[in-house]
Design an enzyme around this catalytic site. Structure first.
Site, PDB file in Angstrom:
ATOM      1  CB  CYS A 100      -0.957   0.008   1.189  1.00 19.99           C
ATOM      2  SG  CYS A 100      -2.106  -1.362   1.151  1.00 19.99           S
ATOM      3  CG  HIS A 236      -3.158   3.482   2.493  1.00 24.39           C
ATOM      4  ND1 HIS A 236      -3.698   3.138   1.275  1.00 24.39           N
ATOM      5  CD2 HIS A 236      -3.165   2.342   3.247  1.00 24.39           C
ATOM      6  CE1 HIS A 236      -4.011   1.851   1.290  1.00 24.39           C
ATOM      7  NE2 HIS A 236      -3.708   1.354   2.481  1.00 24.39           N
ATOM      8  CG  ASN A 266      -6.725  -0.635   1.507  1.00 26.06           C
ATOM      9  OD1 ASN A 266      -6.063  -0.203   0.568  1.00 26.06           O
ATOM     10  ND2 ASN A 266      -6.176  -1.109   2.606  1.00 26.06           N
TER      11      ASN A 266
HETATM   12  N1  COA Z   1     -18.222  -8.767   9.649  1.00 25.65           N
HETATM   13  C1  COA Z   1     -18.685  -9.097  10.859  1.00 25.65           C
HETATM   14  N2  COA Z   1     -17.872  -9.490  11.854  1.00 25.65           N
HETATM   15  C2  COA Z   1     -16.564  -9.549  11.610  1.00 25.65           C
HETATM   16  C3  COA Z   1     -16.020  -9.205  10.348  1.00 25.65           C
HETATM   17  C4  COA Z   1     -16.914  -8.825   9.351  1.00 25.65           C
HETATM   18  N3  COA Z   1     -16.508  -8.467   8.130  1.00 25.65           N
HETATM   19  N4  COA Z   1     -14.681  -9.343  10.395  1.00 25.65           N
HETATM   20  C5  COA Z   1     -14.372  -9.756  11.638  1.00 25.65           C
HETATM   21  N5  COA Z   1     -15.505  -9.876  12.360  1.00 25.65           N
HETATM   22  C6  COA Z   1     -15.669 -10.285  13.755  1.00 25.65           C
HETATM   23  C7  COA Z   1     -14.510 -11.134  14.259  1.00 25.65           C
HETATM   24  O1  COA Z   1     -14.698 -12.485  13.882  1.00 25.65           O
HETATM   25  C8  COA Z   1     -14.621 -10.921  15.733  1.00 25.65           C
HETATM   26  O2  COA Z   1     -15.631 -11.747  16.232  1.00 25.65           O
HETATM   27  P1  COA Z   1     -15.501 -12.442  17.680  1.00 25.65           P
HETATM   28  O3  COA Z   1     -15.405 -11.305  18.653  1.00 25.65           O
HETATM   29  O4  COA Z   1     -16.737 -13.248  17.774  1.00 25.65           O
HETATM   30  O5  COA Z   1     -14.233 -13.237  17.611  1.00 25.65           O
HETATM   31  C9  COA Z   1     -15.113  -9.477  15.867  1.00 25.65           C
HETATM   32  O6  COA Z   1     -15.666  -9.135  14.581  1.00 25.65           O
HETATM   33  C10 COA Z   1     -14.037  -8.504  16.225  1.00 25.65           C
HETATM   34  O7  COA Z   1     -12.913  -8.759  15.378  1.00 25.65           O
HETATM   35  P2  COA Z   1     -11.628  -7.893  15.438  1.00 25.65           P
HETATM   36  O8  COA Z   1     -10.631  -8.442  14.451  1.00 25.65           O
HETATM   37  O9  COA Z   1     -11.215  -7.727  16.866  1.00 25.65           O
HETATM   38  O10 COA Z   1     -12.219  -6.506  14.903  1.00 25.65           O
HETATM   39  P3  COA Z   1     -11.545  -5.094  14.893  1.00 25.65           P
HETATM   40  O11 COA Z   1     -12.308  -4.168  15.749  1.00 25.65           O
HETATM   41  O12 COA Z   1     -10.060  -5.173  15.086  1.00 25.65           O
HETATM   42  O13 COA Z   1     -11.795  -4.661  13.391  1.00 25.65           O
HETATM   43  C11 COA Z   1     -10.593  -4.455  11.345  1.00 25.65           C
HETATM   44  C12 COA Z   1     -11.229  -5.422  12.331  1.00 25.65           C
HETATM   45  C13 COA Z   1      -9.942  -5.297  10.239  1.00 25.65           C
HETATM   46  C14 COA Z   1     -11.670  -3.576  10.747  1.00 25.65           C
HETATM   47  C15 COA Z   1      -9.528  -3.583  12.065  1.00 25.65           C
HETATM   48  O14 COA Z   1      -8.643  -4.388  12.815  1.00 25.65           O
HETATM   49  C16 COA Z   1      -8.758  -2.741  11.132  1.00 25.65           C
HETATM   50  O15 COA Z   1      -9.270  -1.859  10.512  1.00 25.65           O
HETATM   51  N6  COA Z   1      -7.430  -2.979  11.003  1.00 25.65           N
HETATM   52  C17 COA Z   1      -6.620  -2.294  10.041  1.00 25.65           C
HETATM   53  C18 COA Z   1      -6.713  -3.042   8.750  1.00 25.65           C
HETATM   54  C19 COA Z   1      -6.181  -2.301   7.575  1.00 25.65           C
HETATM   55  O16 COA Z   1      -6.408  -1.132   7.423  1.00 25.65           O
HETATM   56  N7  COA Z   1      -5.453  -3.022   6.716  1.00 25.65           N
HETATM   57  C20 COA Z   1      -4.897  -2.519   5.525  1.00 25.65           C
HETATM   58  C21 COA Z   1      -3.641  -1.795   5.813  1.00 25.65           C
HETATM   59  S1  COA Z   1      -2.820  -1.351   4.359  1.00 25.65           S
END
Ligand code: COA
Length: 309
Positions: A100, A236, A266
């Site tokens: 990215c 980004h 993204n």
């Molecule tokens: N829909 C519904 N539930 C979802 C889901 C989706 N698309 N994706 C994950 N979950 C669930 C998980 O399974 C988890 O369930 P559980 O509590 O029963 O285990 C719960 O949601 C929380 O998951 P978690 O991974 O802790 O969520 P989060 O608050 O960290 O959010 C992201 C996940 C990916 C949105 C977040 O971590 C994020 O934005 N990270 C940065 C990612 C990014 O920008 N990447 C690209 C960089 S270049």
């Protein structure tokens, strides 16, 4: 941008998710997915528009750099495909792999060639087609990404890029990765198979909200620029919560942080040039405006660039 739009509701029919969950956590409501379009097709299209906008002929290009990690072929590079497609017969062309951060790293590379007096006119493209690297059964990643391309033309000038910072931390490569192909060969009797994108979302989130403000402050400090002089921070477009958190850490108002991930998700290396292009075409960028671009992604890689428009 690819023609085919996929909404959060469309995804909710394929994996266990909802529009509410995706929009609340990421700010994304829809994305474009390439069906007919290839990465080189999207890149060439973005390039044509950038050249037209800049009034530069393809034959005038000395260098074409493409930031991408999802080119159509392992080889040749996407940049060579674009060079052929445009008929940019004088340009040398190659790709830069920084996920990215790819567009930002490619742009800084071109700037270094220009500053060194090696080349005068170049084209930088950020393109990714991550839809083909995604595990469409993994709801934690498949909702985040979209496909797309953006491009800029750079020429020798006193304006433009003023200063930049680029960083890498390979000790954390596992946080966000994609195996190009599994190890299969004559000796182990297996065929190579394609790999899928893997991400530890929380680790990526923590990394971004710490490192992005750090490198923005560094680029401002090293260039002797007061943060209040900056009109826009074009970051980004991974997640609006990351951008909100960066704005808070920099003590800057949210209206200095334009966003469009709502419409495109993204798009990896493409997010920054696509947003920059949209703002330019909407007449939001004026001569002498100071703008900071900042990217972050797999590698880990991150960086910030100060521009004078
Ligand atoms: N829909 C519904 N539930 C979802 C889901 C989706 N698309 N994706 C994950 N979950 C669930 C998980 O399974 C988890 O369930 P559980 O509590 O029963 O285990 C719960 O949601 C929380 O998951 P978690 O991974 O802790 O969520 P989060 O608050 O960290 O959010 C992201 C996940 C990916 C949105 C977040 O971590 C994020 O934005 N990270 C940065 C990612 C990014 O920008 N990447 C690209 C960089 S270049």
């Amino acid at each position: 941008m690819p023609v085919q739009m996929v909404t959060n509701d469309d995804l909710a029919r394929v994996v266990d998710t909802s529009d509410e969950w995706i929009a609340e956590r990421t700010g994304i409501r829809q994305r474009r997915i390439a069906v007919e379009e290839s990465a080189s097709h999207m890149a060439s299209e973005a390039a044509r528009r950038a050249l037209e906008n800049a009034g530069v002929e393809p034959e005038a290009l000395d260098l074409i750099l493409v930031g991408t990690t999802s080119a159509d072929h392992c080889f040749p590079s996407a940049a060579c495909e674009v060079q052929g497609e445009l008929g940019a017969i004088h340009a040398v062309a190659f790709d830069i792999s920084a996920a990215c951060s790819g567009f930002l790293f490619a742009m800084n590379n071109l700037q270094a060639f220009i500053r060194a007096g090696i080349y005068r006119t170049g084209l930088v493209i950020g393109v990714d087609c991550l839809s083909k690297l995604i595990d469409w059964k993994d709801r934690s990643t498949c909702v985040l990404f979209g496909d797309g391309a953006g491009a800029v033309v750079l020429q020798a000038s006193d304006k433009g890029i003023q200063h930049s910072v680029m960083r890498s931390d390979g000790s954390k490569w596992q946080v966000l990765s994609c195996v190009s192909r599994t190890n299969g060969n004559l000796l182990n009797g297996r065929m190579p198979e394609p790999g899928y994108l893997y991400m530890n979302g929380q680790e990526v989130f923590k990394f971004a909200v710490k490192k992005v403000p750090e490198c923005i402050n560094q680029v401002l400090e090293e260039s002797g620029t007061d943060i209040e002089e900056i009109k826009y921070f074009i970051l980004h477009q991974a997640n609006y919560r990351i951008i909100e958190s960066v704005a808070k850490r920099l003590k800057q108002p949210m209206d200095k942080f334009p966003m469009n991930m709502e419409y495109y998700g993204n798009t990896s290396a493409a997010t920054i040039p696509v947003l920059l292009d949209e703002m330019n075409r909407e007449g939001k960028l004026n001569s002498e405006d100071k703008i900071v671009l900042s990217g972050f992604g797999a590698g880990l890689t991150w960086g910030a660039t100060l521009l004078e428009w």
